[in-house]
Write a protein that holds these residues in place. Sequence first.
Motif, PDB file in Angstrom:
ATOM      1  N   ASP A  13      44.448  67.394  60.128  1.00 44.43           N
ATOM      2  CA  ASP A  13      44.820  66.245  59.425  1.00 44.43           C
ATOM      3  C   ASP A  13      46.041  65.778  60.282  1.00 44.43           C
ATOM      4  OD1 ASP A  13      44.679  64.279  57.308  1.00 44.43           O
ATOM      5  OD2 ASP A  13      46.491  65.149  56.694  1.00 44.43           O
ATOM      6  N   VAL A  14      46.613  66.803  61.177  1.00 50.44           N
ATOM      7  CA  VAL A  14      47.979  66.252  61.798  1.00 50.44           C
ATOM      8  C   VAL A  14      47.942  66.521  63.105  1.00 50.44           C
ATOM      9  CG1 VAL A  14      49.289  66.570  59.744  1.00 50.44           C
ATOM     10  CG2 VAL A  14      48.608  68.431  61.088  1.00 50.44           C
ATOM     11  N   THR A  15      48.771  65.918  63.971  1.00 56.69           N
ATOM     12  CA  THR A  15      48.699  66.089  65.374  1.00 56.69           C
ATOM     13  C   THR A  15      50.259  65.979  65.670  1.00 56.69           C
ATOM     14  OG1 THR A  15      48.070  63.906  65.739  1.00 56.69           O
ATOM     15  CG2 THR A  15      46.376  65.520  65.931  1.00 56.69           C
ATOM     16  N   GLU A  16      50.301  66.523  67.057  1.00 53.51           N
ATOM     17  CA  GLU A  16      51.798  66.592  67.347  1.00 53.51           C
ATOM     18  C   GLU A  16      52.364  64.941  67.601  1.00 53.51           C
ATOM     19  OE1 GLU A  16      54.135  69.462  69.422  1.00 53.51           O
ATOM     20  OE2 GLU A  16      52.224  70.277  70.335  1.00 53.51           O
ATOM     21  N   ALA A  50      56.172  66.046  50.996  1.00 51.83           N
ATOM     22  CA  ALA A  50      56.267  67.585  50.837  1.00 51.83           C
ATOM     23  C   ALA A  50      57.115  67.804  52.120  1.00 51.83           C
ATOM     24  CB  ALA A  50      55.187  68.468  50.789  1.00 51.83           C
ATOM     25  N   GLY A  51      56.929  67.430  53.164  1.00 52.38           N
ATOM     26  CA  GLY A  51      57.870  67.562  54.368  1.00 52.38           C
ATOM     27  C   GLY A  51      59.032  66.857  54.565  1.00 52.38           C
ATOM     28  N   THR A  52      60.148  67.673  54.865  1.00 58.68           N
ATOM     29  CA  THR A  52      61.426  66.780  55.156  1.00 58.68           C
ATOM     30  C   THR A  52      62.034  67.011  56.576  1.00 58.68           C
ATOM     31  OG1 THR A  52      62.484  68.922  53.972  1.00 58.68           O
ATOM     32  CG2 THR A  52      61.804  67.162  52.564  1.00 58.68           C
ATOM     33  N   ASP A  53      61.180  67.317  57.650  1.00 56.03           N
ATOM     34  CA  ASP A  53      61.645  67.568  58.935  1.00 56.03           C
ATOM     35  C   ASP A  53      62.528  66.623  59.422  1.00 56.03           C
ATOM     36  OD1 ASP A  53      58.594  67.117  58.523  1.00 56.03           O
ATOM     37  OD2 ASP A  53      59.178  66.236  60.533  1.00 56.03           O
ATOM     38  N   TRP A  54      62.344  65.499  58.991  1.00 62.02           N
ATOM     39  CA  TRP A  54      63.177  64.067  59.637  1.00 62.02           C
ATOM     40  C   TRP A  54      64.478  63.968  59.128  1.00 62.02           C
ATOM     41  CZ3 TRP A  54      64.823  60.104  56.571  1.00 62.02           C
ATOM     42  CH2 TRP A  54      64.152  59.884  55.237  1.00 62.02           C
ATOM     43  N   LEU A  55      64.807  64.840  58.107  1.00 60.75           N
ATOM     44  CA  LEU A  55      66.328  64.789  57.668  1.00 60.75           C
ATOM     45  C   LEU A  55      67.167  65.941  58.245  1.00 60.75           C
ATOM     46  CD1 LEU A  55      65.418  64.152  54.077  1.00 60.75           C
ATOM     47  CD2 LEU A  55      66.873  62.631  55.352  1.00 60.75           C
ATOM     48  N   GLU A  56      68.364  65.677  58.402  1.00 67.42           N
ATOM     49  CA  GLU A  56      69.394  66.668  58.857  1.00 67.42           C
ATOM     50  C   GLU A  56      69.557  67.590  57.928  1.00 67.42           C
ATOM     51  OE1 GLU A  56      71.182  65.184  62.996  1.00 67.42           O
ATOM     52  OE2 GLU A  56      71.556  63.837  61.114  1.00 67.42           O
ATOM     53  N   PRO A  76      56.211  74.281  55.892  1.00 63.81           N
ATOM     54  CA  PRO A  76      56.983  73.113  56.597  1.00 63.81           C
ATOM     55  C   PRO A  76      57.386  73.257  57.918  1.00 63.81           C
ATOM     56  CG  PRO A  76      58.725  74.554  55.414  1.00 63.81           C
ATOM     57  CD  PRO A  76      57.083  75.279  55.306  1.00 63.81           C
ATOM     58  N   LEU A  77      57.590  72.040  58.427  1.00 63.45           N
ATOM     59  CA  LEU A  77      58.127  71.976  60.006  1.00 63.45           C
ATOM     60  C   LEU A  77      59.700  72.253  60.063  1.00 63.45           C
ATOM     61  CD1 LEU A  77      57.594  71.663  62.869  1.00 63.45           C
ATOM     62  CD2 LEU A  77      57.659  69.184  62.752  1.00 63.45           C
ATOM     63  N   GLU A  78      60.000  73.190  60.495  1.00 61.81           N
ATOM     64  CA  GLU A  78      61.533  73.638  60.694  1.00 61.81           C
ATOM     65  C   GLU A  78      61.795  74.108  62.356  1.00 61.81           C
ATOM     66  OE1 GLU A  78      63.286  72.699  58.630  1.00 61.81           O
ATOM     67  OE2 GLU A  78      62.262  72.340  56.811  1.00 61.81           O
ATOM     68  N   LYS A  79      62.812  74.506  62.320  1.00 61.59           N
ATOM     69  CA  LYS A  79      62.903  75.003  63.686  1.00 61.59           C
ATOM     70  C   LYS A  79      62.159  76.365  63.893  1.00 61.59           C
ATOM     71  CE  LYS A  79      67.562  73.168  64.353  1.00 61.59           C
ATOM     72  NZ  LYS A  79      69.215  73.604  64.347  1.00 61.59           N
ATOM     73  N   THR A  80      62.049  77.011  62.827  1.00 58.07           N
ATOM     74  CA  THR A  80      61.466  78.581  62.742  1.00 58.07           C
ATOM     75  C   THR A  80      59.784  78.320  62.722  1.00 58.07           C
ATOM     76  OG1 THR A  80      61.700  78.454  60.535  1.00 58.07           O
ATOM     77  CG2 THR A  80      63.411  79.541  61.541  1.00 58.07           C
ATOM     78  N   THR A  81      59.558  77.183  62.308  1.00 56.49           N
ATOM     79  CA  THR A  81      58.108  77.137  62.268  1.00 56.49           C
ATOM     80  C   THR A  81      57.270  76.302  63.428  1.00 56.49           C
ATOM     81  OG1 THR A  81      58.110  75.261  61.096  1.00 56.49           O
ATOM     82  CG2 THR A  81      57.790  77.383  60.051  1.00 56.49           C
ATOM     83  N   LYS A  82      58.115  75.528  64.431  1.00 58.06           N
ATOM     84  CA  LYS A  82      57.553  74.683  65.481  1.00 58.06           C
ATOM     85  C   LYS A  82      56.800  75.662  66.316  1.00 58.06           C
ATOM     86  CE  LYS A  82      58.584  71.171  68.517  1.00 58.06           C
ATOM     87  NZ  LYS A  82      59.739  70.496  69.611  1.00 58.06           N
ATOM     88  N   HIS A  83      55.443  75.277  66.599  1.00 61.14           N
ATOM     89  CA  HIS A  83      54.587  76.102  67.642  1.00 61.14           C
ATOM     90  C   HIS A  83      54.641  77.462  67.086  1.00 61.14           C
ATOM     91  CE1 HIS A  83      54.954  72.957  71.427  1.00 61.14           C
ATOM     92  NE2 HIS A  83      54.626  72.424  70.148  1.00 61.14           N
ATOM     93  N   MET A  84      54.561  77.796  65.860  1.00 56.52           N
ATOM     94  CA  MET A  84      54.259  78.925  65.250  1.00 56.52           C
ATOM     95  C   MET A  84      53.078  79.671  65.646  1.00 56.52           C
ATOM     96  SD  MET A  84      53.953  79.124  61.184  1.00 56.52           S
ATOM     97  CE  MET A  84      53.796  80.557  61.063  1.00 56.52           C
ATOM     98  N   SER A  86      49.421  70.866  57.686  1.00 49.15           N
ATOM     99  CA  SER A  86      51.031  70.525  57.336  1.00 49.15           C
ATOM    100  C   SER A  86      51.483  69.594  58.174  1.00 49.15           C
ATOM    101  CB  SER A  86      51.443  72.038  57.536  1.00 49.15           C
ATOM    102  OG  SER A  86      51.148  72.652  58.847  1.00 49.15           O
ATOM    103  N   ARG A  87      52.153  70.025  59.465  1.00 48.08           N
ATOM    104  CA  ARG A  87      52.743  69.050  60.439  1.00 48.08           C
ATOM    105  C   ARG A  87      52.092  69.496  61.655  1.00 48.08           C
ATOM    106  NH1 ARG A  87      53.698  66.535  56.618  1.00 48.08           N
ATOM    107  NH2 ARG A  87      55.636  65.647  55.985  1.00 48.08           N
ATOM    108  N   GLY A  88      51.782  68.682  62.712  1.00 45.76           N
ATOM    109  CA  GLY A  88      51.061  68.848  63.826  1.00 45.76           C
ATOM    110  C   GLY A  88      51.965  69.737  64.618  1.00 45.76           C
ATOM    111  N   SER A  89      53.239  69.611  64.888  1.00 41.98           N
ATOM    112  CA  SER A  89      54.145  70.496  66.015  1.00 41.98           C
ATOM    113  C   SER A  89      54.158  71.975  65.323  1.00 41.98           C
ATOM    114  CB  SER A  89      55.414  69.775  65.690  1.00 41.98           C
ATOM    115  OG  SER A  89      55.416  68.688  66.677  1.00 41.98           O
TER     116      SER A  89
END
Length: 352
Positions: A292-295, A84-90, A240-248, A267-270
Amino acid sequence: MKRYSVAVLAPKGYEETERGKDLIYFASKEHDVDLIFVDGELSLDKIIEECTNVKSIITQGVYKYITELAKNLDSLKLIQTPSAGTDWLEKSKLYELGVSVSNNGGGNAVAVAEHAIALMFSVYRKLDLQISNVKSGNYQDFAVPDLMDDIKFTKNPSSTYTPGSWNRKEYHTLVGKKIGIIGLGRIGSRVAKRLFGWECELIYHDVATFPDSYIKETNAKQVSLDELLSTSDIVTLHVPLEKTTKHMISTDELKMMKSNAILINTSRGSVVDEQALIEALNQKIIFGAGLDVTEVEPIEMDNPLLHLENVILTPHFATRAYESEINIASFAVKNASKVARGDKPDSVVPPV
């Protein structure tokens, strides 16, 4: 009959694994599609050579050279991920190259939704401590003598469970609790639908808009993020983990939450500022967390979260269910095959 090729970028020998055989099986159902298994550890030049004229690539791993690969494949139109997550792709750079990114189309949504609810229940009932105490011989630490017949106290040493063996205010049911769902997509909506049957009050916040019929099926009411954080008994993250959701979720957001609230993250740790969460838990700003996730994954053994008794951790395993594996493989092959034939893909992730 014209035949179409779809590349599978994966570890060497992947076609012999269970997941590889799933992909082969679903490709056989397409009747006009051939899979090309490409070793993801080969040199970029060799991978480019093996993927020449391919329109779709199914990834079975995290490969940081995907953007560079796309630059050298004029035919490429789709990167299909199993997650579901695609944060590793540009994604924005790939979009500029004319390449879409699709996630798994909700193939693991049910499993993750169920796991999120399991974490809620486990934190509320200290399930991990109950299990570990019984297995270590400290049965009596959780027994309530006036509620049980013929309880026998053992000579086993007492556990290190600091909050007390039976503080009734720390154990709860989900009935009547307000559940704040951040992200009402495929996973968040399934959390809502299931918890409605558990007699919970459901609210949500999402930057996306949904049809009225979709929202009605979830029985969730839309509110602002501030209202959700300040009024929910349980806050569960499905973004999802994106620039807008990191450390939200960081210090300010945690301070908005109720002191008896718990935070769930599948979702994602960060998405969560982990240091801020640790401080909030230590200072009892919130009651507990189910993660279920950590940074950093795998979690480092000196991470304070491992030693907090109001935290339940699982190893980024929420998606793991046989049904998820089959759903993901089926969707990946069908979607990649559509693009190979010249059609538009489904479940495209916005290029942010």
